[in-house]
Design a protein around this motif. Structure first.
Motif, PDB file in Angstrom:
ATOM      1  N   TYR A   1      -2.923   0.744  -6.095  1.00  0.00           N
ATOM      2  CA  TYR A   1      -2.697   1.116  -4.695  1.00  0.00           C
ATOM      3  C   TYR A   1      -1.301   0.812  -4.168  1.00  0.00           C
ATOM      4  CZ  TYR A   1      -4.311  -3.772  -4.249  1.00  0.00           C
ATOM      5  OH  TYR A   1      -4.497  -5.121  -4.404  1.00  0.00           O
TER       6      TYR A   1
ATOM      7  N   LEU B   1       0.862  -1.183   0.000  1.00  0.00           N
ATOM      8  CA  LEU B   1       0.000   0.000   0.000  1.00  0.00           C
ATOM      9  C   LEU B   1       0.894   1.228   0.000  1.00  0.00           C
ATOM     10  CD1 LEU B   1      -2.765   1.424   0.229  1.00  0.00           C
ATOM     11  CD2 LEU B   1      -2.489   1.336   2.713  1.00  0.00           C
TER      12      LEU B   1
ATOM     13  N   PRO C   1      -6.006   2.805  -0.595  1.00  0.00           N
ATOM     14  CA  PRO C   1      -6.485   1.435  -0.388  1.00  0.00           C
ATOM     15  C   PRO C   1      -7.656   1.105  -1.303  1.00  0.00           C
ATOM     16  CG  PRO C   1      -7.062   2.864   1.469  1.00  0.00           C
ATOM     17  CD  PRO C   1      -6.100   3.624   0.627  1.00  0.00           C
TER      18      PRO C   1
END
Length: 410
Positions: A220, A36, A227
């Motif tokens: 992402y 992420l 997210p």
């Protein structure tokens, strides 16, 4: 190697100014941007604008007034510049899994006399699950065939319709030679589909130069879209007029607002769209992509290779005797933007690291994964991260009960 040596590299790092364009918590060393990406500073203001002005004030008129309808293609073309695509070859929408289903089905229809999807056991599981599900759905003798990476060349026979591989392996960081494998697939009459989730924005990618047919990737990770950011779908222009999508939603129609009863595919990559685009998510993703377009992918790759090599060196110097094995390739031409360590107590060790502010992640059964995001990761942080890991191993704080408790997300 000493910490001042790494701190000196930070002072001359040409990418150092980009760190200020991200929100990074104090006291945290973030080595999980391969899972992420960090929050771009521009994202909050952009989302506030979309929410308050475009949605809140202008309401439904924003589809035209602010050209919301063009976002999947506009952001797609921006991502296309990072992956060697021509304008009009890349579209953003849906998840990686859904886009993989669409492109895999399209590839199989382009090779009707063949029934095999070829991949490797270490491919990311969702890719394998999607392929299994599609093969079962077709019920025409299709199968997913898995072989080890070193056996892929020999396994591309005249039964293979499409070779489906992830460019950078999610566990080990091993990097496939895209051009070589694609050429081998084409020589055997097969099509080539690449998953770019762990490479787009981190390593140089040139799909057209490699001659690839299809590609997918998420928004992402290294693209810093947030997210669950929407994924992208790429198809070489030569297939646009022939590819048939299995999901024929209204925005893939040639004239969505004609509201015709029967489906007519749009020209080009737009036929890869399905439903209404997620405007808030697309706006956030565009902020992350814009930062990457301001940087040099060559500089990103250069720093990534330097950081990963230095990290591996520090692990060997500082953690000898603690049971770690480096499983990422030592050869930089075969390594993505991560270093993975195997350890039989990998899960509690990673939880102990996170508790100390060094954030990586764990991949079963025994992999500690450390990602390198050159736009916001400093060199001295590498030293600090390994030093914390050394302390955890020496004082055995990793063995506390709370670090063994398995969370739902690892």
């Amino acid at each position: 190697m000493a910490r001042p040596d790494l701190a000196a590299l930070d002072k001359t790092d040409p990418l150092k100014p980009f760190r200020d364009r991200f929100v990074l918590p104090q006291g945290v060393i973030y080595l999980d941007g391969n899972s992420l990406g960090a929050l771009p500073r521009a994202t909050a203001a952009r989302l506030a604008q979309v929410i308050e002005a475009e949605w809140g004030r202008d309401l439904i008129t924003s589809w035209n007034k602010h050209d919301w309808i063009a976002l999947p293609a506009r952001v797609g073309d921006k991502i296309g510049r990072l992956i060697g695509a021509k304008p009009g070859e890349t579209m953003v929408g849906d998840s990686t899994s859904v886009n993989l289903f669409k492109t895999l089905a399209a590839a199989l229809r382009l090779r009707p006399g063949r029934r095999v999807i070829l991949s490797e056991p270490a491919n990311f599981p969702t890719d394998l699950y999607i392929a299994e599900g599609l093969a079962a759905l077709l019920a025409e003798g299709h199968e997913l065939r898995l072989v080890e990476p070193e056996a892929i060349d020999a396994a591309i026979t005249d039964e293979v319709a499409v070779v489906m591989l992830t460019h950078v392996n999610y566990r080990t960081g091993r990097l496939h030679d895209m051009a070589r494998v694609t050429t081998r697939a084409h020589d055997a009459g097969a099509l080539m589909l690449w998953d770019l989730c762990h490479s787009a924005g981190a390593v140089p990618v040139d799909l057209n130069r490699a001659g690839a047919d299809f590609a997918v990737g998420c928004g992402y990770k290294y693209l810093n879209g947030g997210p669950g950011a929407p994924a992208f779908l790429w198809a070489a222009e030569r297939w646009h007029g022939q590819m048939t999508m299995p999901l024929t939603g209204w925005l893939g129609h040639a004239a969505p607002f004609a509201f015709e009863t029967h489906f007519r595919p749009a020209d080009g990559i737009q036929r890869g769209l399905v439903g209404t685009p997620p405007i808030l998510s697309l706006a956030a993703l565009e902020c992350g992509v814009d930062i990457l377009l301001d940087a040099s992918i060559a500089e990103i790759r250069k720093k990534s290779l330097s950081q990963s090599a230095l990290f591996a060196q520090l692990v060997e110097e500082q953690l000898a005797g603690h049971g770690f094995t480096i499983v990422s390739p030592g050869d930089e031409a075969s390594r993505g933007s991560q270093v993975s360590l195997a350890h039989e107590q990998g899960y509690p060790i990673m939880q102990a690291l996170i508790a100390r502010g060094v954030i990586g992640d764990f991949r079963a059964p025994d992999i500690l994964r450390f990602g390198f995001t050159p736009l916001y990761l400093g060199y001295a942080e590498l030293w600090d991260a390994v030093w914390v890991l050394k302390e955890i191993m020496e004082d055995r704080s990793w063995d506390r009960p709370e670090h063994h408790a398995r969370a739902r997300v690892t």
